[in-house]
Design a protein around this motif. Structure first.
Motif, PDB file in Angstrom:
ATOM      1  N   TRP A  43      -2.551  12.904   1.463  1.00 17.74           N
ATOM      2  CA  TRP A  43      -2.901  11.686   2.175  1.00 17.74           C
ATOM      3  C   TRP A  43      -1.856  10.897   2.750  1.00 17.74           C
ATOM      4  N   ASN A  99      -3.390   9.380  10.252  1.00 14.36           N
ATOM      5  CA  ASN A  99      -4.841   9.092  10.533  1.00 14.36           C
ATOM      6  C   ASN A  99      -5.982  10.531  10.214  1.00 14.36           C
ATOM      7  N   GLN A 126       2.289   4.672   0.975  1.00 10.78           N
ATOM      8  CA  GLN A 126       2.464   5.316   2.263  1.00 10.78           C
ATOM      9  C   GLN A 126       1.783   6.795   2.306  1.00 10.78           C
ATOM     10  N   ARG A 158      -0.707   7.769   5.320  1.00 11.68           N
ATOM     11  CA  ARG A 158      -1.372   6.570   6.227  1.00 11.68           C
ATOM     12  C   ARG A 158      -0.966   7.034   7.739  1.00 11.68           C
ATOM     13  N   THR A 159       0.156   7.641   8.125  1.00 13.73           N
ATOM     14  CA  THR A 159       0.523   7.720   9.431  1.00 13.73           C
ATOM     15  C   THR A 159      -0.169   8.830  10.127  1.00 13.73           C
ATOM     16  N   ARG A 209       0.990  -1.160  -0.067  1.00 15.86           N
ATOM     17  CA  ARG A 209      -0.178  -0.230  -0.139  1.00 15.86           C
ATOM     18  C   ARG A 209       0.995   1.325   0.017  1.00 15.86           C
TER      19      ARG A 209
END
Length: 176
Positions: free
Chosen positions: A77, A82, A68, A79-80, A66
């Motif tokens: 955007w 939220n 990052q 992922r870390t 996926r």
């Protein structure tokens, strides 16, 4: 819609696997050795368990395909963080920070928007001491020139939406 997708580099996962495997083998050797006390065997099992988890995490990161970070004409955007999407209009400033060799890009956002990122008091205190913001893009596992990415984020935050689409398409073809 054109997007720029940034993925984790596998070298971090491979190094975690290698180090964890060494310690698991040492733990197995510690169990198999004759004349161990109960405490030494306990430590060997603890070592195997702990670094066995490191192997599981290493395999997860190695096979996780996926992205990052995704950058498009609407925003960023990560992922870390939220968060759903950090819109370009909200970004007032971006600057890199280095925390013990890990590179982050701190995003200073418009104060009128309420950010629902909850931080402990001690984390907020530390963030203020290292000049970090509530939203920081972690680049530790991504193979990218952080200075060029920072310049790109600043440029995109100042462009109009129609110009952003052209810039994203150009960068998606040629790279950051």
């Amino acid at each position: 819609m054109n997007e720029i997708k940034l993925y984790k580099k596998p070298i971090k996962a491979i190094s975690l696997l290698a180090i964890s495997n060494v310690f698991v083998v040492l733990g197995i050797w510690g169990i198999m050795r004759e004349g161990n006390s109960g405490f030494e065997i306990f430590i060997a099992y603890l070592t195997i368990f702990f670094f066995g988890l490191g192997i599981a995490v290493g395999f997860f990161h190695l096979f996780d395909k996926r992205p990052q970070i995704i950058i498009n004409e609407n925003g960023i955007w990560d992922r870390t963080t939220n968060l759903d999407l950090i819109e370009w209009e909200l970004i007032q400033d971006a600057y890199p920070i280095n925390i013990y060799g890990q590179i982050f890009i701190s995003l200073k956002l418009d104060r009128s928007i309420e950010i629902t990122v909850k931080q402990y008091k001690w984390a907020s205190y530390l963030s203020s001491k290292i000049n970090a913001q509530k939203i920081n893009l972690s680049l530790g596992q991504i193979k990218i020139d952080y200075k060029r990415l920072n310049e790109f984020i600043l440029k995109m935050s100042r462009l109009e939406k129609t110009e952003r689409a052209v810039e994203i398409k150009n960068v998606a073809q040629h790279g950051i």
